[in-house]
Design a protein around this motif. Sequence first.
Motif, short mmCIF file in Angstrom:
data_model
loop_
_atom_site.label_atom_id
_atom_site.label_comp_id
_atom_site.label_asym_id
_atom_site.label_seq_id
_atom_site.Cartn_x
_atom_site.Cartn_y
_atom_site.Cartn_z
N TYR A 152 71.81 42.68 -3.80
CA TYR A 152 71.01 43.87 -3.45
C TYR A 152 71.83 45.16 -3.61
N SER A 153 73.07 45.16 -3.07
CA SER A 153 73.86 46.41 -3.17
C SER A 153 74.16 46.73 -4.63
N THR A 154 74.55 45.71 -5.42
CA THR A 154 74.82 45.95 -6.84
C THR A 154 73.59 46.57 -7.49
N TYR A 155 72.44 45.94 -7.22
CA TYR A 155 71.21 46.41 -7.84
C TYR A 155 70.88 47.84 -7.40
N PHE A 299 62.13 43.95 -3.72
CA PHE A 299 63.46 43.65 -3.19
C PHE A 299 63.63 44.21 -1.78
N MET A 300 63.09 45.42 -1.60
CA MET A 300 63.22 46.05 -0.28
C MET A 300 62.51 45.22 0.78
N SER A 301 61.25 44.82 0.46
CA SER A 301 60.51 44.05 1.47
C SER A 301 61.15 42.68 1.66
N ASP A 302 61.76 42.15 0.59
CA ASP A 302 62.47 40.87 0.70
C ASP A 302 63.66 41.00 1.64
N ILE A 303 64.42 42.08 1.44
CA ILE A 303 65.64 42.26 2.25
C ILE A 303 65.27 42.59 3.69
N SER A 305 62.01 42.08 5.40
CA SER A 305 61.20 41.09 6.13
C SER A 305 61.84 39.71 6.10
N GLU A 306 62.30 39.28 4.92
CA GLU A 306 62.77 37.91 4.81
C GLU A 306 64.22 37.77 5.26
N ARG A 307 65.11 38.46 4.55
CA ARG A 307 66.54 38.24 4.76
C ARG A 307 67.03 38.80 6.09
N ILE A 308 66.93 40.14 6.22
CA ILE A 308 67.48 40.75 7.43
C ILE A 308 66.66 40.34 8.65
N GLY A 309 65.35 40.18 8.47
CA GLY A 309 64.50 39.72 9.57
C GLY A 309 64.94 38.35 10.05
N TRP A 310 65.18 37.45 9.10
CA TRP A 310 65.65 36.09 9.45
C TRP A 310 67.01 36.18 10.13
#
Length: 583
Positions: A152-155, A299-303, A305-310
């Motif tokens: 994510y940061s690279t992107y 990617f934002m919603s993934d990071i 809701s999914e990743r950081i949320g988890w």
Amino acid sequence: MENFWKFISYSIKSTILMFRFEPWRMLLKSLFAFLYGVSWTLQIVLLQTFFDSAQRVSENTENISNCLVILLGMILIYCIGQILQGVDTCYSEILYIKTKKHINLRLFKKIDTMSSLSFEDIDELEKINKAINGGNFAFGASVILIDTIFFYSTYFILTSGYLYTLSPLLSVSVLAIFIPCFISNIIETKGFKNLEETSTPMRRECEYYESCIIDTRETRILGATHYFNQLYFSSLKKLNMLVLKAQLKKNLIRLIVGVITILGYGVILFMLVKLVLKQEITVGAFSAVLASISMVFTFMSDIISERIGWAAETMGTVDNYISFIFEDKKSDSKIYQDTRNIKLQDVSFKYPCSEKEVLKNINLSLTDNKTIAIVGENGSGKSTLAKILLGLYPPTRGQILVNDISMCDIDSRNYSAVFQKFCKYQMTLKENICIADISKNIDYDEVHNICNQIGITLSSDKLVNGLDTFIGREFDGIELSGGQWQRIAIARGIYREYDFIILDEPTSAIDPLEEFNLYNTFSKLCTEKTAIIITHRLGLAKIADAIIVMKEGNIVEMGTHSELISKDGEYKHLFDTQSKWYF
Ligand SMILES: Nc1ncnc2c1ncn2[C@@H]1O[C@H](COP(=O)(O)OP(=O)(O)OP(=O)(O)O)[C@@H](O)[C@H]1O
């Protein structure tokens, strides 16, 4: 804010831990994530180049072949990106299995270093339970950090750099969209850490009632299933209410963050239109940013809701795992000692979570090669004394000396014991008997001799494969009677190398005549050893060299059978009471 930094700190700690477990594989995983991030940015740049080229082709200022080469490059980069994603997903699965082994090993090692007394302490049991739960999420937490840094940061950095070349304000706006995400992350981490703290005792309660319903035949026979169902569902309801509240709060925060993010994208879109109209960016750049904006949004919603949320939900549990395995433990350098001579000086003992002293100022000297019986009414402290003698529990007051050396400095290798609640290992008979010294070469003569003496008939029809017969129904082995299991437990205690052994009433399922023979055999097998037999059958205590009588945590009498009978005290009273049942 403090919780946010804790969240970051535990993500970093779990990632460092995974790198220590699997350094090369984790490095490779990071490389895949980085290349995947680069491939997405390349797609945006190529998209702009393609649109610009297509426009020039339509204006007849450029050859179509150039445009086709760019298109091919775009397809190639897209394919590489897809392959990288597939490889990364598969590789993460493999890595999960590999790291899980290390995570559990670390956990079991740590549990192994804990004192036996810890297992009597509800707080300590809860700590273990939480750590096991947290261990399941430690790898996931590290993957999130790696993906956040390397993918994510690279992107986002590369994409922001590209946007900066188009308009500095554009890149700042994209970065600003992260702010609500971070705030929601801080709130969620705090909420789920609290949830983990309050829900663990309830979860344990539910699991316990569940085991009472499923595993216990007694519950069914006594017709208590309905009662346990009620207890189970009432605990489950409380647990679900807690989880539901936390989930509602989480979803509300996410809704607000989602709305703010969409508004942010609206602003970016407005800026893009203005830039095109002012001809500050090309139509190609506009199209590329517009096409990529949906990807940035995904990617934002993934990071969020999914990743950081988890991660926010599970970080509390990972924190429990990491604190548990890194908790300071006393490193004690122990020495091997002959443990036949044991002295207890003014020993008192209280269980954790209890104010009552169950042993009070015990003074006792166990000398070489004696068999000693401990008798006394229920709850008088016999089993607790046995555990103190084995060094399983440290005394609350007083001290234990082994050959005049403090018990704390003695290695426990030369002890053996058979308890009332012994283990029924669902393994072969050989493993059941030799488990204490399984890593050494098995002395089969010794095993056969012990089996003979303890009354385990290896040639019986039941033990079809002799020592290799698999025992216990758990894995389709043969089931034994309670008495047969008890004989195996005694054989296991005797096979282990020891010079001090305790038998804490492991013969309740063996008929009285056989029990008497067994204790006689046991007494012969442990000549030249110090042995303690805890029993309620006073007739058996007669075989001992000395008898200790306990009452309410005190040693009230000590001597041989005839000495104690002639004393006309507690022992005589107990003996006469039991004798009445037989005459
Ligand atoms: N884990 C524990 N936590 C708190 N108290 C305990 C625990 N285990 C035992 N006790 C208490 O310590 C006292 C002595 O128990 P212990 O098991 O040593 O007695 P015992 O003489 O071996 O009894 P029994 O003959 O019934 O086996 C009892 O009052 C018991 O309630």
